[in-house]
Design a protein around this motif. Structure first.
Motif, mmCIF file in Angstrom:
data_model
loop_
_atom_site.group_PDB
_atom_site.id
_atom_site.type_symbol
_atom_site.label_atom_id
_atom_site.label_comp_id
_atom_site.label_asym_id
_atom_site.label_seq_id
_atom_site.Cartn_x
_atom_site.Cartn_y
_atom_site.Cartn_z
ATOM 1 N N THR A 122 1.969 8.476 10.580
ATOM 2 C CA THR A 122 3.444 8.410 10.914
ATOM 3 C C THR A 122 4.174 7.036 10.463
ATOM 4 O O THR A 122 5.195 6.663 9.924
ATOM 5 N N TRP A 123 3.417 5.716 10.845
ATOM 6 C CA TRP A 123 3.157 4.999 10.908
ATOM 7 C C TRP A 123 3.521 3.944 9.365
ATOM 8 O O TRP A 123 4.217 3.804 9.059
ATOM 9 N N ARG A 124 2.188 4.537 8.653
ATOM 10 C CA ARG A 124 1.772 3.973 7.695
ATOM 11 C C ARG A 124 3.060 4.852 6.147
ATOM 12 O O ARG A 124 3.285 4.023 5.309
ATOM 13 N N ALA A 125 3.588 6.326 7.018
ATOM 14 C CA ALA A 125 4.435 6.398 5.763
ATOM 15 C C ALA A 125 5.656 5.843 5.902
ATOM 16 O O ALA A 125 6.873 5.447 5.546
ATOM 17 N N GLN A 126 6.147 5.711 7.436
ATOM 18 C CA GLN A 126 7.493 4.258 7.618
ATOM 19 C C GLN A 126 7.139 3.450 7.510
ATOM 20 O O GLN A 126 8.936 2.820 6.761
ATOM 21 N N LYS A 127 6.021 2.682 7.782
ATOM 22 C CA LYS A 127 6.844 1.200 7.062
ATOM 23 C C LYS A 127 5.480 0.080 6.448
ATOM 24 O O LYS A 127 5.505 -0.994 6.582
ATOM 25 N N ASP A 128 5.085 1.129 5.349
ATOM 26 C CA ASP A 128 4.093 0.293 4.533
ATOM 27 C C ASP A 128 4.877 -0.259 4.015
ATOM 28 O O ASP A 128 5.569 0.129 3.084
ATOM 29 N N PRO A 129 4.479 -2.006 3.253
ATOM 30 C CA PRO A 129 5.149 -2.038 2.549
ATOM 31 C C PRO A 129 4.800 -1.726 0.875
ATOM 32 O O PRO A 129 6.341 -2.424 0.426
ATOM 33 N N GLY A 130 4.401 -1.224 1.185
ATOM 34 C CA GLY A 130 3.777 -0.380 -0.248
ATOM 35 C C GLY A 130 5.765 0.255 -1.066
ATOM 36 O O GLY A 130 5.575 0.634 -2.287
ATOM 37 N N HIS A 131 6.404 0.482 -0.404
ATOM 38 C CA HIS A 131 7.555 1.185 -0.626
ATOM 39 C C HIS A 131 8.567 0.992 -1.473
ATOM 40 O O HIS A 131 8.556 1.207 -2.575
ATOM 41 N N GLY A 132 8.664 -0.358 -0.904
ATOM 42 C CA GLY A 132 9.063 -1.204 -1.922
ATOM 43 C C GLY A 132 8.967 -1.573 -3.657
ATOM 44 O O GLY A 132 9.835 -1.184 -4.430
#
Length: 329
Positions: free
Chosen positions: A250-260
């Motif tokens: 849940t943390w990774r899916a929401q806050k992962d820096p790779g999203h950008g």
């Protein structure tokens, strides 16, 4: 995908871990990874670095020791071309009787290489999460390599003894070559283990060969854990393992820096899909709690999730563990 100074790892609530030690040697005797001749091709150009070879080597060794089969995700995700028509995304996904998901993503173009390799266990096993996040550009390399603890180590000293104390020599072997990489937020830090390699360096053949070697030894240790671990029979502990992994996802899916980066490469819709359905698959299956349920401090006045990377504001510029792996802050 952890591609910046701040990494969004969360490993879950503080649950009681099984106390039976898993005996792991730094280099399992039955496991032989060789730095193949292909690695000698490492030059000082981004295009010469191929992290796909890291995944291939890990999967080859895994197949020698356990039975792997394709994950259902492999049918949905195998390759993708970026919006620029040049960037290639290659995905692999497997599973076994104990491993819920063993997956890899490699991103390549002329200016950068990205490697994201992870292993997640079935909830019946409390083995740490294998985590390798590498980023290479013309000017720098950013690396995170760790066995992320499923249960938070600050409150689970028995868990640390079970999985980490016997393999700290792996970290020490590479500590001088790959020193601490700079500031790391307090939110991120509590989800790493004292084994974590968080570093930045300029490209050289020597460094890339050392990185391959480190990846190999960290993966060996993790693979040995998956083989030795016994199935948890206590329902409450299985539930604790499942919730801890769900909190991490849940943390990774929401806050992962790779999203950008993914958003720039493939667009917002596909980026979110890759994060939730591939990279952190299980976030919609292992539990029903929301990000705010796990991390209420990130809730804004209008009920949405804050975009801030850090709420507590504390960061660590130097390595906060001593040589034995004890947290010293």
């Amino acid at each position: 995908m952890a591609l910046s100074m701040e990494f969004g790892f969360s490993i879950g609530s503080c649950f009681k871990a099984a106390s039976t030690p898993v005996l792991i040697s730094a280099i399992p005797k039955k496991t032989n990874f060789m730095l193949t001749r292909r690695s000698k091709r490492f030059l000082f150009k981004v295009s010469a670095v191929s992290y796909k070879e890291f995944a291939e080597s890990a999967l080859e060794e895994t197949r020698k020791r356990i039975v792997l089969e394709p994950s259902p995700l492999q049918k949905r995700y195998s390759s993708m071309t970026g919006l620029d028509g040049k960037t290639e995304l290659q995905m692999l996904a497997f599973k076994s009787s104990k491993i819920r998901l063993l997956r890899s993503m490699a991103i390549e173009n002329e200016t950068m290489q990205v490697f994201d390799f992870a292993g997640f266990m079935e909830p019946e096993y409390d083995v740490p999460i294998f985590c390798a996040n590498f980023f290479t550009s013309a000017n720098t390399n950013i690396v995170v390599l760790d066995l992320n603890p499923l249960h938070q180590l600050t409150d689970q000293t028995d868990y640390q003894g079970k999985y980490y104390n016997n393999i700290m020599s792996i970290y020490h072997k590479y500590a001088e070559t790959f020193p601490w990489g700079g500031k790391l937020t307090g939110e991120s830090l509590k989800f790493f283990s004292p084994l974590v390699m968080w570093t930045r360096f300029s490209s050289s053949q020597e460094k890339h060969e050392a990185l391959f070697s480190a990846f190999v030894e960290y993966y060996q240790a993790w693979l040995e854990m998956t083989i030795q671990v016994r199935e948890e029979m206590e329902p409450s502990q299985v539930r604790a393992n499942r919730e801890a992994q769900h909190k991490y996802l849940t943390w990774r899916a929401q806050k992962d820096p790779g999203h950008g980066l993914l958003k720039r490469l493939v667009g917002e819709v596909k980026a979110k899909e890759l994060l939730r359905d591939f990279l952190f698959s299980g976030v919609d299956e292992l539990g029903t709690k929301t990000f705010i349920d796990y991390f209420p401090e990130y809730q804004t006045e209008d009920g949405t999730v804050s975009d801030k990377r850090s709420i507590i504001g504390k960061s660590y510029e130097t390595r906060p563990w001593d040589l034995t792996g004890q947290f010293i802050g």
